[in-house]
Design an enzyme around this catalytic site. Sequence first.
Site, PDB file in Angstrom:
ATOM      1  N   ARG A   1      44.335  47.011  45.941  1.00 35.79           N
ATOM      2  CA  ARG A   1      44.607  45.829  45.105  1.00 35.79           C
ATOM      3  C   ARG A   1      43.339  45.322  44.419  1.00 35.79           C
ATOM      4  NH1 ARG A   1      45.852  39.923  46.075  1.00 35.79           N
ATOM      5  NH2 ARG A   1      47.552  39.354  44.686  1.00 35.79           N
TER       6      ARG A   1
ATOM      7  N   ILE B   1      48.526  38.172  39.064  1.00 34.27           N
ATOM      8  CA  ILE B   1      48.978  39.290  39.908  1.00 34.27           C
ATOM      9  C   ILE B   1      49.726  38.614  41.045  1.00 34.27           C
ATOM     10  CG2 ILE B   1      46.744  39.296  41.152  1.00 34.27           C
ATOM     11  CD1 ILE B   1      47.054  42.273  41.646  1.00 34.27           C
ATOM     12  N   SER B   2      50.935  39.090  41.354  1.00 35.22           N
ATOM     13  CA  SER B   2      51.769  38.408  42.347  1.00 35.22           C
ATOM     14  C   SER B   2      51.139  38.474  43.734  1.00 35.22           C
ATOM     15  CB  SER B   2      53.155  39.044  42.403  1.00 35.22           C
ATOM     16  OG  SER B   2      53.726  39.094  41.121  1.00 35.22           O
ATOM     17  N   GLN B   3      51.554  37.529  44.564  1.00 36.96           N
ATOM     18  CA  GLN B   3      51.127  37.478  45.974  1.00 36.96           C
ATOM     19  C   GLN B   3      51.610  38.767  46.678  1.00 36.96           C
ATOM     20  OE1 GLN B   3      53.318  34.411  47.881  1.00 36.96           O
ATOM     21  NE2 GLN B   3      52.366  34.732  49.877  1.00 36.96           N
TER      22      GLN B   3
END
Length: 228
Positions: free
Chosen positions: A33, A59-61
Amino acid sequence: MTSQAARDRLVARLSDKGVTSEAVLQAVANTPRHLFVDEALASRAYEDTALPIGLGQTISQPYIVAHMTELLLNSSPRLDKVLEVGTGSGYQAAVLSMVCDRVFSLERIEVLLRLARRRFHQLGMHNIFTRYTDGQQGWIAQAPFDGIILTAACPGIPDELLQQLGDGARLIAPLNADGIETMGLSGPLSGKLGSGGQYLVSYTRHGDKFDSEILDAVSFVPLLDGLS
Ligand code: SAH
């Protein structure tokens, strides 16, 4: 702080939070990530939180990425073709690429898409195919899909997307509370929906019918019209 140990700690946290699919946990463990965010934020990449990626997007969790991936798999160990609306950083697509044979991902912001494509190339993720387009139309030439995921909150699920779901396949999306009423969705949560909130919903296709469900409260950037 960008080590495999940091990634493994994140996976342990996702498992504690209720992600059970081994395939999904493995995919998170194998996805770097820190390469999907700006270098200045790399040290925070394995925190379970959304992070800015520029141009007002995030950017999503990781928990949400893992949870939505698990919902999309719907107990299958693997899917063939999956469509994503909202490539963003490319992280969700990268996780999907490890549990799906082919990922088709659409993005309306050219700068973000260019960066995401570069990451896929550098990481040798050759089963992710992207297009610079308003994703509300889907990708008709590649339909039907075994799963469709939206990563931006919409006021309603575009009918074009529902029509591109294969039989038995599932669509997962964040929907605005108003949209839930408009779409006529019901479930244990309906009646308790805060106005202005967003909720994950799922649509599963059975022939010409769709089973819909309201899942959890979430927080996403909005789905927008046109190109940028
Ligand atoms: N899946 C992404 C999340 C990015 S945030 C990730 O893992 O990083 C949501 C993304 O949806 C943004 O990049 C935004 O530009 C994109 N988006 C919003 N509306 C869209 C639309 N109509 N078509 C395609 N992409 C859209």
